[in-house]
Design an enzyme around this catalytic site. Sequence first.
Site, PDB file in Angstrom:
ATOM      1  N   CYS A 165       0.789  -1.233   0.000  1.00 10.78           N
ATOM      2  CA  CYS A 165       0.000   0.000   0.000  1.00 10.78           C
ATOM      3  C   CYS A 165       0.821   1.283   0.000  1.00 10.78           C
ATOM      4  CB  CYS A 165      -0.952  -0.005   1.191  1.00 10.78           C
ATOM      5  SG  CYS A 165      -1.944  -1.502   1.298  1.00 10.78           S
TER       6      CYS A 165
ATOM      7  N   HIS B  51      -9.773   1.902  -0.933  1.00 10.96           N
ATOM      8  CA  HIS B  51      -8.333   1.695  -0.750  1.00 10.96           C
ATOM      9  C   HIS B  51      -7.778   1.075  -2.031  1.00 10.96           C
ATOM     10  CE1 HIS B  51      -4.491   0.901   0.704  1.00 10.96           C
ATOM     11  NE2 HIS B  51      -4.744   0.269   1.853  1.00 10.96           N
TER      12      HIS B  51
ATOM     13  N   HIS C 268      -3.526   8.148   5.562  1.00 14.97           N
ATOM     14  CA  HIS C 268      -3.772   6.828   4.976  1.00 14.97           C
ATOM     15  C   HIS C 268      -5.235   6.458   5.183  1.00 14.97           C
ATOM     16  CE1 HIS C 268      -2.577   3.073   3.228  1.00 14.97           C
ATOM     17  NE2 HIS C 268      -2.849   2.364   4.324  1.00 14.97           N
TER      18      HIS C 268
END
Length: 839
Positions: free
Chosen positions: A150, A318, A282
């Site tokens: 990520c 995401h 995030h």
Amino acid sequence: MGILSSLADNIVDFKQALLNKTCGVKDSARFSEWFENARAAEILHEIDYSDIPEDILKSQDNAALWAYKVSKDALTQAGLINDQASLDDTGLVVGVSSAGTEAFLPLFEQRIKDFSLKKAMYSGGFSSCCSSVSTLLGLKGGTELVATACTASPNAIGIAYDFIQNGKGTTMLAVGTEPIYLPTFAGFYALNVMHEESCTPFSGTSGMSIGEGAGAIVLEEYEHAIARGATIYGEILSYATSCDAYHETGPDPRANGAVQVMNKAMENAGITPEQIDYVNVHGTGTEANDRIETMAMKKVFENTDKLQVSSTKSFFGHNIGAAGIVELISCLVTLPEKHLLPTLNFTVPRPNCDLDYVPNEFKEKEVNIFMKNNYAFGGNNCCIIVSTKPGTTPVSSYNPKRVAISGLGAVSAIGHTVNEILDHIWNNNSAPDLGSVEFYEDTLEEAKELLEVLDTTGQFKELLGDDYTVANVLPQNEPNFKTFQVQNLEPRKHLRRFDARKATRGGTFALISLAETLNLAQRKIKRDGHELGLVMGMSRGPQETTYKYLQSLKPDPRKVRTSEFPGSLMNSIATFCGISEGIKGYTTTLATGQNAALGALAYGYEIVRQQLQSQVLVGGADEYFPSMALYMDAVTQKIQMSPKAEDYQIYSDKAQGYMSGEGACMLLLEDLESTQARNVEIQAEIVGYGKSNSTTYFDASQIDEKSEAMSLAIQRALKDAGLTTKDIGLVCGTSNGAVDSVKIELGAIHRIFKDENAQVPVVNYNGYFGFVESCAGLLNLAMIIDCLKKQAIPAIPYTENFCDGRINFVRTPLKAEIKHALLVGANEGGNYYAFIIKG
């Protein structure tokens, strides 16, 4: 900039969708086949690829096609799409988590009849999207693939930024691309971290919403952009990475890694927390992430009363490997107009989540400097500092440092330490006993079914020629098929502590070579792990763990084994080493394929040269595993089947493909002055490097063009080092020995050295190790270091008749005066490296 998101397929519509507070998370028709309440932010747009030839289009997966689309849009917006002179010098860095997956989906989605051998050949490698995009767009500045899950795309931006900072070029293309595939969706679903509706970061019910997307930005040296009248959308002031060194999936509960990365990024930019006007976090929506991320910001920003932060994952989910770059673009299209992005779906704040998360509505605010944070499995952290008002922040500076190699370690088929390897080469020189290849029954059954499909559909003849039939293929567990395997290794003889339960074969090799490297460099990690970085280069990655995870998808992906999910990621070996040794500095995994560790070497060199970190470990590791990929490599005669190591003859006139090897090699790069101050022996110095890539990925016949591209990498390395060919006393190639690989490498060496240094000695030591894909270049570099010390050169092993009379191959050991050596390497997709090493 270029964008592809569940919200839109272009910058204008994407911006409007953000301003309209559109949420792209919907019910997923694709994944509802297997999962209840399957929700995702998916890309469902019809995308025009009419400019790509039909035969090439069929060979590409979405990871590559999306990367191409956003890259083309970004170059067009930058006014560079038709400027071939600029494209020739433009490098490409792509961030992705699950690349190379789509071609193999038919195998573990139990629809094997849909398998395309052509797609597997051109899109089945982890870094194949880099080769495809650079070829289609005509980029020749070299490529890299970042695989830190990520944090992959913001890390890709950081590497591109460093390339410009170090004066290696004026333009770079940074890309993130991430389609959602079944293994990823199933892994997160089984971990029970998915939100049943749409994620609500920092509030309400915890849980993430998975999304897919792609983004690209053109980075350009500021004065160069000004000079050509380019429109500038923002200025990157700095970035940093770090590692928690805590857990494979969970974040450090003290948030130390997140705090460290923010502070380091601000230090690099020469700014203070008070100058940060906004943080794009995030913000996955999971309980652990949101709580610990909030804690980290409280530790960094002492006065949080005026701090405003928000999560754009509430808009488009995401996006995993593409998350950071898509979120950064979200900021760049809204913040300059004083629109502070909200966190959508915000309800009641969760315990310990008590910052201003800009709930639900845009706020008007003047933002100059903002921070973009992303975190990943394995404790990888990344922070980028950006200004929306280019040229208004004082420029930071650094004094370039000389970069020494102060430690090295290796594990291979001929020795478990560097000294054992050197002793074997100088004193023993006997060929090692090879390890047998024995495929699992389920792999053989799957292979048999696949081969029948390929034969029935005519794919064999289409790609491999009329003489190729299924009758030629590898029999079950062919007794003459062997590889260079590490045998009789006892980890506890080399390591102070070793957890066999968590150690993969490749991870064990990496950790043993890392420990040897630190020992030689007299570097003990106590409480200063944050001062040591780690950059790993991977090719096939943790194959056994990946195999177990993918097999568990069948027959019911809802029952996938979550214990193997994080371990199947490309960055898992770096994670294992970081946790084992407490390494917390700049941490990255590159997965650029063969010779990926040479990419790690270049990046580690940049980090030390800029004083971002005074010490960085770089390396690569490969493990033997009887995979379907190994089977197909044998079927297509890419690798040779032989019971004897002596049959692996590099630069032979009777090349028969390469023989696979396993092992690891690690180096410690260090500021030369620091090494001297510690009274540690300097093994060698890196004095320059060059990178390039060919643009003939889809045409294997273009050997001369590929060789010319490798020549360009050598020219760039010589220029970077301020040397000429006359200064080079030894050339070391890393070709795997296959016919085309040899022709490209030797053609480049001849082209560069023929006029002024035609008799320069040329070596390649892969015959000793087998072709250890990720770190072949570093294993050869270990040999170069020994040559520089001894002023003597071992012969190329086993080769009886050499293939090129123009080259001065080292056929017998010789004494020679060597001050500088050249190391060259390539990956399978046409990416080339050259390094100048000084003794």
